[in-house]
Scaffold this active site. Structure first.
Site: not given
Length: 309
Positions: A93, A101, A144
């Protein structure tokens, strides 16, 4: 007299606690294994601050001992999968930025979401070798990697997205190493009208993106920037900025006008400053939760005109 859960309830509660502890330990073990695989104790993680400060937006040449990783695939506008250190697949990320999104399970596809994902996919084609830099934290609670990613030509991907108008600044302390550099990159993209900063022409209606945007949220610095992306002056009497996490609200001063293409920063806490029209002071108390606090901008009718992230 309090009513208890009984023996069965106590067993269930103890089982739940054990499961939570096991999940936490598994996550911690995963992060520790990741740190070990990266040899972070033996590497120079992070650039020399003087070099970073001198770098032009979107460019730079990091030290050769940053972590090397190969691109596997792009998930959305700020998340991708890499292979590195013997690991064939790890989600990464981008730190300090948030893209609209494109695959969110509840928010659906947001304006410019598909364009942002396509832009990142064009930058990060499978097989390209990146260099990854970490801030204070190596991974988030979802496992992540939290990264600053550098292309083979030395450009920082996080910064390129901001310059191109396909992401906005969103900082989570303590990972704030390049926040000032990111501000400059986002400002450049907005001034050039790129991506989501494109102002619709008079009479074009809503245009492809939001009319009024929460341009950036700096949770640590207690600064929220609101940008008028319309071709008209916006009279903001009765508008409210809301900290969703804490349920706190700021009401814009009566008669305050935000011109077309102009921005205002709402400040609080140690950053409190009230110098309209550039800055508005909310309160001298801290408002925003550092570990994540969505912001909403609501018009006088109660309609949410903008939300971030």
């Amino acid at each position: 007299m309090k009513r208890g859960f009984g023996t069965r309830g106590n067993r269930l509660r103890k089982t739940s606690v054990r499961l939570l502890r096991s999940s936490a330990l598994l996550f911690l073990a995963g992060v520790l294994a990741l740190v070990g695989a990266l040899n972070l104790g033996e590497r120079q993680v992070g650039w020399d601050p003087a070099l970073a400060a001198a770098g032009a937006p979107g460019s730079g040449n990091g030290p050769d001992d940053l972590v090397r990783a190969g691109v596997v695939e792009v998930i959305d506008g700020d998340t991708f999968v890499v292979a590195f250190a013997g690991t064939p697949s790890a989600r990464a990320r981008l730190v300090g930025v948030d893209a609209p999104e494109s695959v969110h399970p509840t928010r659906g596809v947001e304006p410019y979401g598909l364009a942002a994902a396509a832009f990142l996919a064009d930058l990060l084609r499978p097989g390209i070798e990146l260099r990854l830099e970490f801030d204070v934290e190596v991974a988030d609670q979802n496992g992540r990697l939290l990264v600053y990613a550098y292309l083979p030509d030395g450009r920082m991907v996080n910064e390129v997205l901001l310059e191109a108008g396909y992401a906005q600044i969103y900082t989570f302390p303590p990972n704030v190493r390049y926040v000032e550099r990111f501000r400059a990159a986002q400002r450049a993209g907005r001034e050039q009208g790129r991506g989501l900063w494109a102002i619709p022409a008079e009479g074009d209606g809503e245009g492809p993106g939001p009319r009024v945007v929460i341009a950036s949220v700096d949770l640590e610095a207690e600064q929220v920037e609101i940008w008028n992306g319309t071709a008209r002056a916006l009279e903001m009497t009765g508008w409210r900025l809301i900290s969703v996490q804490g349920g706190q609200e700021y009401e814009f001063p009566e008669g305050f006008v935000l011109g077309p293409g102009e921005a205002v920063v709402v400040t609080s806490g140690s950053a409190f400053q009230h110098q309209p029209p550039a800055t508005l002071g909310w309160t001298r108390r801290s408002v925003w939760a550092n570990r994540g606090d969505p912001a909403e901008l609501v018009d006088p009718s109660g309609r949410v005109e903008a939300a971030f992230p």
